[in-house]
Design an enzyme around this catalytic site. Structure first.
Site, mmCIF file in Angstrom:
data_model
loop_
_atom_site.group_PDB
_atom_site.id
_atom_site.type_symbol
_atom_site.label_atom_id
_atom_site.label_comp_id
_atom_site.label_asym_id
_atom_site.label_seq_id
_atom_site.Cartn_x
_atom_site.Cartn_y
_atom_site.Cartn_z
ATOM 1 C CG HIS A 1 4.476 -10.968 9.024
ATOM 2 N ND1 HIS A 1 4.605 -10.988 7.502
ATOM 3 C CD2 HIS A 1 5.689 -11.227 9.368
ATOM 4 C CE1 HIS A 1 5.579 -11.407 7.121
ATOM 5 N NE2 HIS A 1 6.394 -11.681 8.176
ATOM 6 C CG LEU B 1 -1.981 -1.406 1.267
ATOM 7 C CD1 LEU B 1 -2.481 -1.421 2.739
ATOM 8 C CD2 LEU B 1 -3.012 -0.853 0.182
ATOM 9 C CG ASN C 1 -0.551 -7.428 7.541
ATOM 10 O OD1 ASN C 1 -1.468 -8.054 7.208
ATOM 11 N ND2 ASN C 1 0.482 -7.688 7.373
ATOM 12 C CD GLN D 1 -3.002 -20.362 7.081
ATOM 13 O OE1 GLN D 1 -4.066 -20.814 6.923
ATOM 14 N NE2 GLN D 1 -2.428 -19.761 5.866
ATOM 15 C CD GLN E 1 -1.338 -21.376 18.098
ATOM 16 O OE1 GLN E 1 -1.819 -20.333 18.783
ATOM 17 N NE2 GLN E 1 -1.695 -22.482 18.394
ATOM 18 C CB SER F 1 3.317 -10.430 14.653
ATOM 19 O OG SER F 1 4.546 -11.274 14.864
ATOM 20 C CG ASP G 1 5.705 -7.734 6.826
ATOM 21 O OD1 ASP G 1 4.578 -7.469 6.702
ATOM 22 O OD2 ASP G 1 6.191 -8.395 5.984
HETATM 23 C C1 GRF Z 1 -2.011 -15.830 6.349
HETATM 24 O O1 GRF Z 1 -1.126 -16.984 6.453
HETATM 25 C C2 GRF Z 1 -1.316 -14.550 6.765
HETATM 26 O O2 GRF Z 1 -0.546 -14.630 7.628
HETATM 27 C C3 GRF Z 1 -0.828 -14.008 5.599
HETATM 28 O O3 GRF Z 1 -1.764 -14.407 4.459
HETATM 29 C C4 GRF Z 1 -2.385 -15.609 4.565
HETATM 30 C C5 GRF Z 1 -3.791 -15.312 4.639
HETATM 31 O O4 GRF Z 1 -4.409 -16.576 4.615
HETATM 32 N N1 GRF Z 1 -0.496 -12.486 5.516
HETATM 33 P P1 GRF Z 1 -6.367 -16.602 4.457
HETATM 34 O O5 GRF Z 1 -6.451 -15.825 3.410
HETATM 35 O O6 GRF Z 1 -6.643 -15.647 5.684
HETATM 36 O O7 GRF Z 1 -6.700 -17.867 4.620
#
Ligand code: GRF
Length: 213
Positions: free
Chosen positions: A108, A92, A106, A170, A172, A135, A144
């Site tokens: 990450h 962005l 966001n 994921q 988590q 995070s 980030d």
């Molecule tokens: C996640 O792993 C997040 O950390 C990263 O992109 C992925 C998004 O997955 N930024 P979803 O679209 O929420 O399934």
């Protein structure tokens, strides 16, 4: 609190946030889900929940500035108190980020400040990390690098692959993101010039440790 979620893909984090709103864990109203990709699976998840969706397709714009300007307008239409980036895969512009400063989050997939950018799971393995995780942070103009609200950790085992780590992280994410959105919506956290204030006190640079017991 009015929330707008931005996605680009599968939307599993969006799903977790929608579940938390529906279950009353987040005191907020999901005003809209906006995707830069018309084929994002998360759009279907949102429609199934009756949440308004919108596509602002970045491929129809000649410049990043023009895309961001339209996206900003589309978001502002919903007068959000909070903008949630959930797998939104566009960089962005500073103007956009400044506009939503203090009200855009966001997630990450690393324990920031480790492993900013892409391929975080493989990079954690390559670095011999014993702990990895995710995070949630306020978005700032440097990628980030915004102030961290919370982290959730997973152990790295000897037999982990980038795939297995990604699955653990994921899981988590789907706990951490709704928890952080809930904190924001209950006014427990806010961005200050020095970092994140949690119930009035400054958090450490790694935020709250929201690892599951
Ligand atoms: C996640 O792993 C997040 O950390 C990263 O992109 C992925 C998004 O997955 N930024 P979803 O679209 O929420 O399934």
């Amino acid at each position: 609190m009015n929330i707008v979620v931005l996605i680009s893909g599968s939307g599993t984090n969006l799903q977790a946030i929608m579940d938390a709103v529906e279950g009353g864990k987040i005191q907020g109203n999901l005003a809209a889900v906006i995707s830069n990709r018309p084929d994002a699976k998360g759009l279907i998840r949102a429609r199934e929940r009756g949440v308004e969706t919108l596509v602002v397709d970045h491929t129809s714009y000649g410049t990043r500035e023009a895309f961001d300007a339209d996206l900003l307008q589309a978001i502002e239409h919903y007068q959000p108190d909070l903008v949630v980036l959930a797998g939104f895969m566009r960089i962005l512009t500073d103007h956009f980020v400044d506009h939503f400063s203090g009200r855009m989050l966001n997630i990450h997939p690393s324990l920031l400040p480790e492993f900013k950018g892409l391929n975080t799971h493989q990079r954690a393995l390559d670095a011999g990390a014993t702990e990895h995780g995710c995070s949630v942070h306020f978005v700032s103009s440097e990628l980030d690098s915004g102030a961290v609200i919370g982290q959730a950790k997973v152990p790295v085992e000897a037999n982990d692959t980038a795939q297995s780590l990604s699955e653990k992280v994921q899981q988590q994410e789907h706990r951490l993101y709704p928890a952080c959105v809930a904190l924001f919506c209950s006014n427990a956290i806010r961005l200050s010039a020095d970092g994140v204030l949690y119930q009035g006190s400054l958090l450490p640079a790694t935020g709250l440790d929201l690892t599951e017991d």
